[in-house]
Scaffold this motif. Sequence first.
Motif, mmCIF file in Angstrom:
data_model
loop_
_atom_site.group_PDB
_atom_site.id
_atom_site.type_symbol
_atom_site.label_atom_id
_atom_site.label_comp_id
_atom_site.label_asym_id
_atom_site.label_seq_id
_atom_site.Cartn_x
_atom_site.Cartn_y
_atom_site.Cartn_z
ATOM 1 N N CYS A 159 0.833 -1.214 0.000
ATOM 2 C CA CYS A 159 0.000 0.000 0.000
ATOM 3 C C CYS A 159 0.864 1.259 0.000
ATOM 4 O O CYS A 159 0.459 2.296 -0.528
ATOM 5 C CB CYS A 159 -0.931 0.007 1.212
ATOM 6 S SG CYS A 159 -0.149 -0.512 2.757
ATOM 7 N N CYS A 160 2.038 1.192 0.602
ATOM 8 C CA CYS A 160 2.843 2.390 0.887
ATOM 9 C C CYS A 160 4.246 2.396 0.283
ATOM 10 O O CYS A 160 4.881 3.445 0.249
ATOM 11 C CB CYS A 160 2.990 2.562 2.391
ATOM 12 S SG CYS A 160 1.442 2.953 3.231
ATOM 13 N N CYS B 99 1.486 2.836 7.269
ATOM 14 C CA CYS B 99 0.080 3.145 7.606
ATOM 15 C C CYS B 99 -0.081 3.332 9.113
ATOM 16 O O CYS B 99 -0.822 4.198 9.565
ATOM 17 C CB CYS B 99 -0.852 2.011 7.181
ATOM 18 S SG CYS B 99 -1.125 1.829 5.422
HETATM 19 ZN ZN LIG Z 1 0.641 1.051 4.207
#
Ligand SMILES: [Zn+2]
Length: 249
Positions: free
Chosen positions: A167-168, A224
């Motif tokens: 995601c990051c 996150c």
């Molecule tokens: Zn993330």
Amino acid sequence: MKTIESTLLSAFTKISACFTTRYGGVSQKPFSNANLAFHVGDNPIDVLTNHDLLAHRLGYDRQSLIHMRQIHSDRITIIDETYTFDTPPECDALITDRPNIPLMVMSADCTPILLYDPVHQAIGAVHAGRAGALNEIVPKTIESMRDTFGSMPDEIYTVLGPSISGCCYEINSAIAEETTSKGYPEALRYENEKIFLDVNTILLTQLNRLGMKNVEVIEECTSCLNDRYFSYRADQQRTGRIAGVIILR
Ligand SMILES: [Zn+2]
């Protein structure tokens, strides 16, 4: 020291294992507050206190703990009584079958990995970021456990600790090409002209190829969840380190 436990490893009575978080230490910003790394610029007295807090929580002598000078390599060190807390070896994986020698891997986005072979009573701690994963540090550590202790891959329990997820973790096209050429296109995600890498996908592919079934992933993205974990990326590089620790009793 606030820690999180592995469901997989907590079933065993002959080991203790955990991952630390940002919480429960004494370090000041930007290392607040449970940083365990000496090389990041934190006050060494605070870092020692954090190590003492963790040692007290898990019930070991701090000086018996072995950590690493991690260099994003595929170098593995077999630990015996000749190593001490004050002389960490330069490597990215530690293995031992000696009781009462805690092994520690530190990280801030990279994946901290703990290994346990209950058949041969052997343990390991591995540091795998992108470079280590692509250099097969985990398969090489498992091979070293087999050569040293007789551990077979299907006898080893593996936990992937908190790390930055797909995601990051944005990467450039050169890294994406390297990832694909080494056989892990499934670890890449393309979105709006950006490319993201999920290192744990590489690690899981490698574990799967070895036939390893007892694998747990702590599904916590350190970027996150930057309030809970140190993140090299989310904290703009100046930050502390969490750790994975495992001890054979
Ligand atoms: Zn993330």
